[in-house]
Design a protein around this motif. Structure first.
Motif, mmCIF file in Angstrom:
data_model
loop_
_atom_site.group_PDB
_atom_site.id
_atom_site.type_symbol
_atom_site.label_atom_id
_atom_site.label_comp_id
_atom_site.label_asym_id
_atom_site.label_seq_id
_atom_site.Cartn_x
_atom_site.Cartn_y
_atom_site.Cartn_z
ATOM 1 N N GLY A 95 3.702 6.220 -4.686
ATOM 2 C CA GLY A 95 3.504 7.434 -3.902
ATOM 3 C C GLY A 95 2.046 7.583 -3.558
ATOM 4 O O GLY A 95 1.192 6.821 -4.001
ATOM 5 N N SER A 96 1.741 8.561 -2.795
ATOM 6 C CA SER A 96 0.359 8.827 -2.403
ATOM 7 C C SER A 96 -0.382 9.477 -3.541
ATOM 8 O O SER A 96 0.151 10.319 -4.253
ATOM 9 N N LEU A 97 -1.629 9.064 -3.744
ATOM 10 C CA LEU A 97 -2.441 9.671 -4.799
ATOM 11 C C LEU A 97 -2.757 11.104 -4.458
ATOM 12 O O LEU A 97 -2.418 12.002 -5.182
ATOM 13 N N THR A 98 -3.428 11.342 -3.388
ATOM 14 C CA THR A 98 -3.687 12.681 -2.878
ATOM 15 C C THR A 98 -3.788 12.578 -1.379
ATOM 16 O O THR A 98 -3.822 11.486 -0.804
ATOM 17 N N SER B 16 0.856 -1.183 0.000
ATOM 18 C CA SER B 16 0.000 0.000 0.000
ATOM 19 C C SER B 16 0.891 1.230 0.000
ATOM 20 O O SER B 16 1.689 1.425 0.918
ATOM 21 N N GLY B 17 0.764 2.052 -1.064
ATOM 22 C CA GLY B 17 1.561 3.264 -1.128
ATOM 23 C C GLY B 17 3.042 3.013 -1.212
ATOM 24 O O GLY B 17 3.848 3.833 -0.768
ATOM 25 N N GLY B 18 3.452 1.871 -1.798
ATOM 26 C CA GLY B 18 4.864 1.591 -1.957
ATOM 27 C C GLY B 18 5.489 0.906 -0.758
ATOM 28 O O GLY B 18 6.694 0.661 -0.750
ATOM 29 N N GLU C 249 0.301 1.313 -11.100
ATOM 30 C CA GLU C 249 -0.866 0.544 -11.519
ATOM 31 C C GLU C 249 -1.095 -0.647 -10.594
ATOM 32 O O GLU C 249 -2.223 -0.937 -10.215
ATOM 33 N N ARG C 250 -0.037 -1.320 -10.214
ATOM 34 C CA ARG C 250 -0.168 -2.485 -9.334
ATOM 35 C C ARG C 250 -0.613 -2.074 -7.931
ATOM 36 O O ARG C 250 -1.380 -2.780 -7.284
ATOM 37 N N ALA C 251 -0.094 -0.943 -7.445
ATOM 38 C CA ALA C 251 -0.392 -0.539 -6.077
ATOM 39 C C ALA C 251 -1.753 0.126 -5.941
ATOM 40 O O ALA C 251 -2.441 -0.068 -4.942
ATOM 41 N N GLN C 252 -2.152 0.934 -6.945
ATOM 42 C CA GLN C 252 -3.360 1.742 -6.815
ATOM 43 C C GLN C 252 -4.438 1.411 -7.844
ATOM 44 O O GLN C 252 -5.570 1.864 -7.694
ATOM 45 N N GLY C 253 -4.106 0.655 -8.878
ATOM 46 C CA GLY C 253 -5.054 0.460 -9.971
ATOM 47 C C GLY C 253 -6.351 -0.195 -9.552
ATOM 48 O O GLY C 253 -7.454 0.294 -9.858
ATOM 49 N N THR C 254 -6.265 -1.310 -8.830
ATOM 50 C CA THR C 254 -7.481 -2.022 -8.421
ATOM 51 C C THR C 254 -8.344 -1.162 -7.509
ATOM 52 O O THR C 254 -9.570 -1.082 -7.667
#
Length: 738
Positions: free
Chosen positions: A149-152, A112-114, A393-398
């Protein structure tokens, strides 16, 4: 690939800045060059069906954790993983590839978040849960953390409880400046992207200039070797063929690239070269790779496809031809010896020339379906690399896709008959010093202002040039005061449509005539990426948005306030993290390509293009009608405007960069060269070219749009722009009279 038997550089030479000698365009040191080795088939070892020693599992863990995800694993964690894999995968952990698949999917669900989150894993339905394996994976140590990294701040704060997140789509829209993008470089040895640790500067050392082209070459080279046409097709007992079943190439032959340095002593033989087109000091055309330079003769070459792309100096191309030695060659004492600047004697007679095949986004990220099944591939690609600084993509895509679905379902107007829409309105070449432009903008805004809220575009992209001539250069008609007055006039027009200002995001992208770069370039091509328009000139526009938002009570809604965003050129728009990646670039690239492109006068009967035609048929997929739209008309594929649009799109996307030119023709800031890369391909590309006809077409899954000029030339009172549907990844050219 033809490897050489030269030794590897010592660590002492790597620590210093090598003197360019062998290939000055790429800064190759004056040492023999060693080409990377190809992968060898895995060897069979003894397999324990239940008890698996950690040393036996170490190679698989190294490929999964270190090479693919750039992580390191401690010995205690490796021992726990060996027990888990041996117990759950049995004797099929190696032959069936179960171990690598389990490790990869478990790691993906535990990150999560790297960072690896202890006790957190992801089930098949995408929900998070706690498991013992997640806690074991949590013991893995990260020594490099640049890929996620963090999205927002909103997404980071709501990581554990998605029920508290905002359900308005515009909350998940982010405008990313080119200077905020991660500075990544491709490591040839590790076959992975690494973050550049040095601080960017406008005055970097000369070695950064050669690194710019060397990184571009390495990206194209690794992309080319991943293409099935350049992979060996063999089948040994227990080892499946490397050729995919979906291949369009009937022959089992794989094509090999020859380094330029290996041409020495091989006169009269045919070879396939990958190199950078360059112009020598004498004005002759040459081809450069990491090993050397050779004079290029394209007088008998055929372009593949015929009139389908431009090839200009600064581009990386594939050339098929014959090497011929000469007794005396400029820059060389004897034919076949290395001369000044790494140039070898003789010349290479090209038979055919084509660009490197493009690679789809899902293949680059390793997220494509495996042989048509619904199962995602667990090997290959760069899905864990955060190319935009918003999460990989792997960390945040789903997770972002679940949030997107939740946001769209929460729309009150969304029904089966009227599905939710996420639209962008893109306008280019908005010359505010032309009074007709304000009338045209008023027409566009009024057409959307009369629509229902869910039918309006949530984002308006306004692209320069905002004046017809360069500002503050001593010879233009506009100075700093006049330029500010032009935006004050735009603020008056925007104030007439408070509903749009309250519910939309306006993004402003500058052109070459806008300050401050135009003060020194006099309207010529300035260096890219370039800074946004200074706030000095945009205060009245910001005030118009503040006034409109103050009139609306948002206490009962989660919708964010409308805003005006002034960004760089180029820039990126990210919607729902890595799910929707929209690149924006303002440049008259088609005219520059026409002026600098090389021309061959080969007869079609004189060239054998079997290899290139097979390669083209296997990789190129310019989607058919009705996804193409040129000049506002569909079914226009045979018109000259449509052919030129296809030629422009293929030339740019095949190169993997929005600026495939020498630095003397289109300057690029050396330390920010990764901002002009198009790898992996974005989901959509806005290529604002005022000299080209407006078009919308899809190539290799990337939808390319050119809004053209807001006011078409010819004196007609028409206004043109592009309307882009984000969910369908399709745009259309709109034209109305005002």
């Amino acid at each position: 690939m033809e490897p050489t038997s030269t030794p590897r550089h010592t660590d002492r030479l790597k620590a210093t800045d090598p003197i360019p000698s062998s290939s000055p365009a790429f800064g190759t040191p004056a040492r023999p060059f060693r080409m990377p080795k190809t992968y060898a088939p895995p060897t069979k070892t003894s397999i324990l069906p239940i008890l698996l020693p950690p040393s036996t599992l170490r190679p698989v863990a190294f490929r999964t954790f270190t090479r693919k995800h750039n992580l390191t694993i401690s010995s205690p964690a490796l021992q726990i993983l060996a027990v888990f894999v041996g117990k759950n995968c049995g004797s099929g952990w190696r032959e069936e590839g179960l171990a690598e698949k389990v490790l990869d999917e478990t790691l993906e669900g535990s990150m999560s978040g790297g960072r690896v989150v202890a006790g957190k894993t992801t089930s098949s339905d995408g929900s998070s849960k706690v498991s013992g394996m997640g806690a074991d994976v949590g013991r893995i140590d990260l020594n490099k953390d640049h890929s996620q990294g963090s999205l927002t701040s909103r997404a980071a704060g709501a990581e554990e409880d998605e029920s508290q997140i905002s359900t308005h789509p515009r909350n998940w829209l982010k405008v990313i400046e080119a200077f905020d993008l991660p500075r990544l470089t491709y490591n040839v040895d590790k076959k992975y992207f690494e973050a550049v640790k040095s601080k960017p500067t406008l005055f970097p050392p000369p070695s950064h200039k050669t690194a710019l082209f060397r990184d571009r070459y390495n990206l194209v080279y690794q992309r080319l070797l991943r293409n099935e046409s350049f992979q060996s097709s063999f089948s040994i007992a227990g080892i499946p063929s490397l050729q995919r079943s979906s291949s369009n190439i009937a022959t089992q032959q794989s094509y090999k690239l020859t380094p330029i340095a290996n041409l020495l002593g091989r006169s009269g033989t045919s070879h396939l070269l990958l190199g950078l087109l360059a112009t020598s000091p004498t004005g002759d055309l040459s081809l450069v790779d990491l090993t050397g330079t050779v004079a290029l003769d394209l007088s008998h070459a055929r372009m593949i496809p015929e009139d389908g792309a431009w090839f200009a100096p600064g581009m990386i191309v594939l050339v098929d031809g014959i090497y011929e030695e000469e007794e005396m060659v400029k820059g060389s004492i004897l034919g076949g010896n290395t001369g000044v600047g790494g140039a070898i004697g003789g010349h290479f007679v090209g038979v055919s020339i084509c660009g490197p095949p493009c690679e789809r986004r899902d293949i680059s990220l390793g997220t494509g379906n495996r042989q048509g099944s619904g199962e995602l591939s667990s090997s290959g690609g760069f899905g864990w690399v955060d190319f935009l600084g918003i999460g990989s993509e792997r960390a945040q895509g789903t997770r972002m896709r679940r949030i997107q679905e939740k946001c769209l379902q929460s729309e009150p107007e969304a029904t089966e008959a009227t599905p939710p829409r996420l639209k962008l309105a893109v306008m280019s070449e908005i010359n505010l010093d032309n009074m007709r432009t304000l009338d045209a903008l008023r027409k566009v805004f009024s057409s959307y202002n009369d629509l229902a809220l869910h039918e309006r575009p949530q984002t308006f992209v306004l692209i320069g040039n905002f004046v017809q001539r360069a500002v503050i250069n001593g010879g233009g008609r506009a100075g700093s005061i006049e330029y500010k007055e032009y935006f004050d006039s735009l603020a008056v027009v925007l104030s007439e449509f408070p509903a749009l200002l309250q519910h939309s995001t306006f993004v402003f992208v500058p052109g070459d005539n806008d300050p401050w770069a135009s003060a020194f370039s006099a309207g010529a091509a300035s260096s890219i990426p370039r800074q946004p328009i200074p706030e000095l000139f945009t205060s009245r526009v910001r005030r118009a948005f503040a006034t409109a938002n103050s009139e609306l009570d948002r206490s009962q809604t989660s919708e964010p306030a409308g805003e005006a965003v002034w960004t760089s050129n180029p820039a990126r728009l990210s919607w729902f993290g890595p799910v929707h990646d929209i690149a924006i670039f303002r440049d008259d690239i088609s005219g520059r390509l026409r002026r600098s492109a090389i021309d061959t006068k080969a007869d079609e009967d004189e060239s054998d293009t079997t290899m290139h035609e097979a390669l083209e048929n296997d990789t190129v997929s310019m989607e058919p009608e009705p996804t193409e739209q040129v000049n506002g008309n569909r079914n226009d594929a045979v018109s000259p405007a449509a052919l030129m649009a296809r030629r422009l799109v293929k030339s740019v996307l095949d190169q993997g960069t929005i600026s495939p030119f020498p630095l003397t023709m289109r300057p690029v800031l050396w330390d920010h060269s990764s901002a002009v890369q198009l790898y992996p391909l974005p989901t959509a590309l806005v290529l604002a070219d005022s000299e080209a006809t407006p078009f919308c077409m899809t190539y290799e899954g990337c939808h390319v749009m050119n809004p053209g000029r807001l006011l078409p030339e010819g004196g007609l009172q028409n206004v043109r722009w592009v309307e882009y549907d984000v969910l369908r990844n399709r745009g259309k050219v709109r034209e109305e009279r005002y």
